[in-house]
Design a protein around this motif. Structure first.
Motif, short mmCIF file in Angstrom:
data_model
loop_
_atom_site.label_atom_id
_atom_site.label_comp_id
_atom_site.label_asym_id
_atom_site.label_seq_id
_atom_site.Cartn_x
_atom_site.Cartn_y
_atom_site.Cartn_z
N ILE A 2 8.54 37.60 37.68
CA ILE A 2 8.19 37.78 36.27
C ILE A 2 6.77 37.24 36.06
N ALA A 3 5.93 38.04 35.42
CA ALA A 3 4.56 37.59 35.13
C ALA A 3 4.60 36.65 33.93
N LEU A 4 3.91 35.55 34.03
CA LEU A 4 3.87 34.56 32.96
C LEU A 4 2.48 34.57 32.34
N SER A 34 13.07 24.20 29.47
CA SER A 34 13.90 25.31 29.91
C SER A 34 13.08 26.44 30.53
N CYS A 35 13.73 27.20 31.39
CA CYS A 35 13.13 28.36 32.04
C CYS A 35 12.73 29.36 30.96
N PRO A 36 11.52 29.91 31.01
CA PRO A 36 11.09 30.86 29.99
C PRO A 36 11.91 32.15 29.98
N ALA A 37 12.61 32.46 31.06
CA ALA A 37 13.38 33.71 31.13
C ALA A 37 14.81 33.55 30.62
N CYS A 38 15.45 32.42 30.93
CA CYS A 38 16.88 32.31 30.62
C CYS A 38 17.25 31.05 29.84
N LEU A 54 5.70 30.17 40.49
CA LEU A 54 6.43 29.03 39.98
C LEU A 54 7.91 29.40 40.01
N ARG A 55 8.73 28.57 40.67
CA ARG A 55 10.15 28.88 40.84
C ARG A 55 10.98 27.75 40.25
N PHE A 56 11.94 28.11 39.38
CA PHE A 56 12.89 27.15 38.84
C PHE A 56 14.12 27.16 39.74
N THR A 57 14.56 25.96 40.18
CA THR A 57 15.65 25.90 41.16
C THR A 57 17.02 26.17 40.56
N ALA A 58 17.28 25.78 39.33
CA ALA A 58 18.62 25.94 38.77
C ALA A 58 19.01 27.41 38.61
N CYS A 59 18.09 28.23 38.15
CA CYS A 59 18.40 29.63 37.89
C CYS A 59 17.80 30.57 38.93
#
Length: 80
Positions: A2-4, A34-38, A54-59
């Motif tokens: 996902i482009a941020l 929180s993650c901008p996507a979910c 940039l990677r969020f580990t939880a999701c």
């Protein structure tokens, strides 16, 4: 991936820095914004060394960052 956008990156990095500065003596990591996507909150996010992902580990959401987005995020982080 996902482009941020640079504005969202600046807000996210600024919030991360503010949260980390608010609880510097905690032995465990402070939950990230929180993650901008979910909107899932994670204890860890990984920024690739080249600053492109940039990677969020939880999701598991992975965001691509342009050079402009990374610079906007770093500037917001410094000013927090």
């Amino acid at each position: 991936m996902i482009a941020l956008h640079p504005t969202r990156t600046a807000r996210l990095f600024g919030r991360i820095a503010a949260q980390q500065n608010e609880h510097p003596t905690k032995p465990r990591p402070v939950l990230l914004p929180s993650c901008p996507a979910c909107t899932l909150r994670s204890e860890r996010a990984t920024l690739r060394a080249d600053g492109r992902r940039l990677r969020f580990t939880a999701c598991g959401h992975v965001f691509s960052l342009t050079r402009e987005a990374l610079l906007a995020g770093l500037a917001a982080q410094r000013s927090a």
